[in-house]
Design a protein around this motif. Structure first.
Motif, PDB file in Angstrom:
ATOM      1  N   PRO A  88       6.563 -41.216  24.387  1.00  0.00           N
ATOM      2  CA  PRO A  88       6.126 -40.118  25.241  1.00  0.00           C
ATOM      3  C   PRO A  88       5.437 -39.037  24.424  1.00  0.00           C
ATOM      4  O   PRO A  88       5.770 -38.825  23.265  1.00  0.00           O
ATOM      5  CB  PRO A  88       7.420 -39.591  25.846  1.00  0.00           C
ATOM      6  N   CYS A  89       4.483 -38.363  25.042  1.00  0.00           N
ATOM      7  CA  CYS A  89       3.842 -37.261  24.355  1.00  0.00           C
ATOM      8  C   CYS A  89       4.737 -36.033  24.439  1.00  0.00           C
ATOM      9  O   CYS A  89       5.732 -36.015  25.142  1.00  0.00           O
ATOM     10  CB  CYS A  89       2.476 -36.981  24.956  1.00  0.00           C
ATOM     11  N   VAL A  90       4.364 -35.005  23.743  1.00  0.00           N
ATOM     12  CA  VAL A  90       5.148 -33.785  23.733  1.00  0.00           C
ATOM     13  C   VAL A  90       5.264 -33.215  25.139  1.00  0.00           C
ATOM     14  O   VAL A  90       6.284 -32.708  25.536  1.00  0.00           O
ATOM     15  CB  VAL A  90       4.492 -32.758  22.786  1.00  0.00           C
TER      16      VAL A  90
ATOM     17  N   ALA B 246      18.819 -22.373  28.645  1.00  0.00           N
ATOM     18  CA  ALA B 246      20.016 -22.688  27.856  1.00  0.00           C
ATOM     19  C   ALA B 246      20.885 -21.463  27.588  1.00  0.00           C
ATOM     20  O   ALA B 246      22.106 -21.574  27.546  1.00  0.00           O
ATOM     21  CB  ALA B 246      19.604 -23.336  26.533  1.00  0.00           C
ATOM     22  N   ASN B 247      20.267 -20.290  27.407  1.00  0.00           N
ATOM     23  CA  ASN B 247      21.071 -19.116  27.066  1.00  0.00           C
ATOM     24  C   ASN B 247      21.448 -18.266  28.276  1.00  0.00           C
ATOM     25  O   ASN B 247      22.109 -17.243  28.126  1.00  0.00           O
ATOM     26  CB  ASN B 247      20.370 -18.261  26.001  1.00  0.00           C
ATOM     27  N   GLY B 248      21.038 -18.670  29.472  1.00  0.00           N
ATOM     28  CA  GLY B 248      21.459 -18.006  30.694  1.00  0.00           C
ATOM     29  C   GLY B 248      20.860 -16.643  30.955  1.00  0.00           C
ATOM     30  O   GLY B 248      21.391 -15.874  31.762  1.00  0.00           O
ATOM     31  N   ASP B 249      19.731 -16.318  30.322  1.00  0.00           N
ATOM     32  CA  ASP B 249      19.141 -14.987  30.521  1.00  0.00           C
ATOM     33  C   ASP B 249      18.176 -14.914  31.708  1.00  0.00           C
ATOM     34  O   ASP B 249      17.624 -13.854  31.995  1.00  0.00           O
ATOM     35  CB  ASP B 249      18.442 -14.505  29.240  1.00  0.00           C
ATOM     36  N   GLY B 250      17.978 -16.048  32.396  1.00  0.00           N
ATOM     37  CA  GLY B 250      17.104 -16.050  33.566  1.00  0.00           C
ATOM     38  C   GLY B 250      15.640 -16.304  33.249  1.00  0.00           C
ATOM     39  O   GLY B 250      14.788 -16.217  34.133  1.00  0.00           O
ATOM     40  N   TYR B 251      15.343 -16.608  32.010  1.00  0.00           N
ATOM     41  CA  TYR B 251      13.970 -16.864  31.561  1.00  0.00           C
ATOM     42  C   TYR B 251      13.944 -18.134  30.718  1.00  0.00           C
ATOM     43  O   TYR B 251      14.982 -18.593  30.251  1.00  0.00           O
ATOM     44  CB  TYR B 251      13.451 -15.713  30.695  1.00  0.00           C
TER      45      TYR B 251
ATOM     46  N   LYS C 113      10.149 -25.765  24.378  1.00  0.00           N
ATOM     47  CA  LYS C 113       9.954 -26.910  23.469  1.00  0.00           C
ATOM     48  C   LYS C 113      10.966 -28.004  23.747  1.00  0.00           C
ATOM     49  O   LYS C 113      10.611 -29.181  23.813  1.00  0.00           O
ATOM     50  CB  LYS C 113      10.099 -26.473  22.004  1.00  0.00           C
ATOM     51  N   LYS C 114      12.226 -27.628  23.924  1.00  0.00           N
ATOM     52  CA  LYS C 114      13.263 -28.619  24.206  1.00  0.00           C
ATOM     53  C   LYS C 114      12.991 -29.325  25.526  1.00  0.00           C
ATOM     54  O   LYS C 114      13.111 -30.548  25.636  1.00  0.00           O
ATOM     55  CB  LYS C 114      14.650 -27.971  24.244  1.00  0.00           C
ATOM     56  N   MET C 115      12.603 -28.568  26.538  1.00  0.00           N
ATOM     57  CA  MET C 115      12.307 -29.143  27.848  1.00  0.00           C
ATOM     58  C   MET C 115      11.150 -30.131  27.746  1.00  0.00           C
ATOM     59  O   MET C 115      11.218 -31.229  28.290  1.00  0.00           O
ATOM     60  CB  MET C 115      11.945 -28.027  28.836  1.00  0.00           C
ATOM     61  N   MET C 116      10.094 -29.765  27.041  1.00  0.00           N
ATOM     62  CA  MET C 116       8.925 -30.630  26.938  1.00  0.00           C
ATOM     63  C   MET C 116       9.182 -31.855  26.062  1.00  0.00           C
ATOM     64  O   MET C 116       8.530 -32.866  26.228  1.00  0.00           O
ATOM     65  CB  MET C 116       7.722 -29.845  26.384  1.00  0.00           C
ATOM     66  N   GLY C 117      10.149 -31.780  25.182  1.00  0.00           N
ATOM     67  CA  GLY C 117      10.448 -32.908  24.308  1.00  0.00           C
ATOM     68  C   GLY C 117      11.492 -33.845  24.870  1.00  0.00           C
ATOM     69  O   GLY C 117      11.669 -34.958  24.381  1.00  0.00           O
ATOM     70  N   ASN C 118      12.208 -33.441  25.929  1.00  0.00           N
ATOM     71  CA  ASN C 118      13.268 -34.268  26.504  1.00  0.00           C
ATOM     72  C   ASN C 118      12.708 -35.404  27.334  1.00  0.00           C
ATOM     73  O   ASN C 118      11.664 -35.278  27.933  1.00  0.00           O
ATOM     74  CB  ASN C 118      14.179 -33.423  27.405  1.00  0.00           C
ATOM     75  N   LYS C 119      13.477 -36.479  27.368  1.00  0.00           N
ATOM     76  CA  LYS C 119      13.118 -37.598  28.245  1.00  0.00           C
ATOM     77  C   LYS C 119      13.671 -37.332  29.609  1.00  0.00           C
ATOM     78  O   LYS C 119      14.705 -36.752  29.771  1.00  0.00           O
ATOM     79  CB  LYS C 119      13.669 -38.909  27.714  1.00  0.00           C
TER      80      LYS C 119
END
Length: 154
Positions: free
Chosen positions: A8-10, A136-141, A148-154
């Motif tokens: 998969p691509c980034v 991930a940190n719950g700040d609403g943003y 990056k993590k979202m785009m790299g996840n399968k």
């Protein structure tokens, strides 16, 4: 040509996602992305890309030099990870398109604005749920690291 089993691509996780994004760019549905269509999507995303930059992008992606980008060229471009920085520059540019106020975070409102400009019919509540799913940190943003993590996840 990219296949379902290719790496998969980034940005896009599989060929179905590639096809969906391609269809967004291919405004007239002819199976090809023209320079005008590419420019239109970039404008909808809030980019003030010059005609020269659009031409450079077209030249880079249009490997058969027919003046348009077909689905195979688009898929190859998406899975290309030969860049020295592993695509980090392109990922940051994508993030910056969504981060309309340039504060380093994507809000539900910013996501809503961009998706609606791209023709997605979604509510602010839909966008809030999307943000919450990767926040991930719950700040609403969504910050760049979460993006990056979202785009790299399968």
């Amino acid at each position: 040509m990219a296949t379902e089993g290719s790496k998969p691509c980034v940005y896009l996780q599989d060929m179905e996602e590639v096809k969906k994004v391609f269809a967004r760019f291919d405004a007239n549905g002819d199976g090809m992305i023209s320079g005008d269509e590419l420019s239109g999507v970039l404008k909808a995303l809030g980019s003030d890309t010059s005609p020269e930059e659009v031409a450079r992008m077209m030249a880079e992606i249009d490997t058969d030099k027919d003046g348009c980008i077909n689905i195979d060229e688009f898929a190859d471009f998406c899975k290309n990870d030969d860049s020295v920085d592993g695509g980090a520059k392109e990922l940051k540019e994508a993030f910056d398109l969504y981060d309309q106020d340039h504060n380093g975070r994507i809000s539900a409102t910013e996501l809503h604005q961009i998706l609606n400009r791209l023709g997605q019919n979604c509510t602010i509540q839909d966008c809030t749920r999307m943000i919450t799913s990767v926040d991930a940190n719950g700040d609403g943003y969504v910050c760049f690291e979460e993006f990056k993590k979202m785009m790299g996840n399968k």
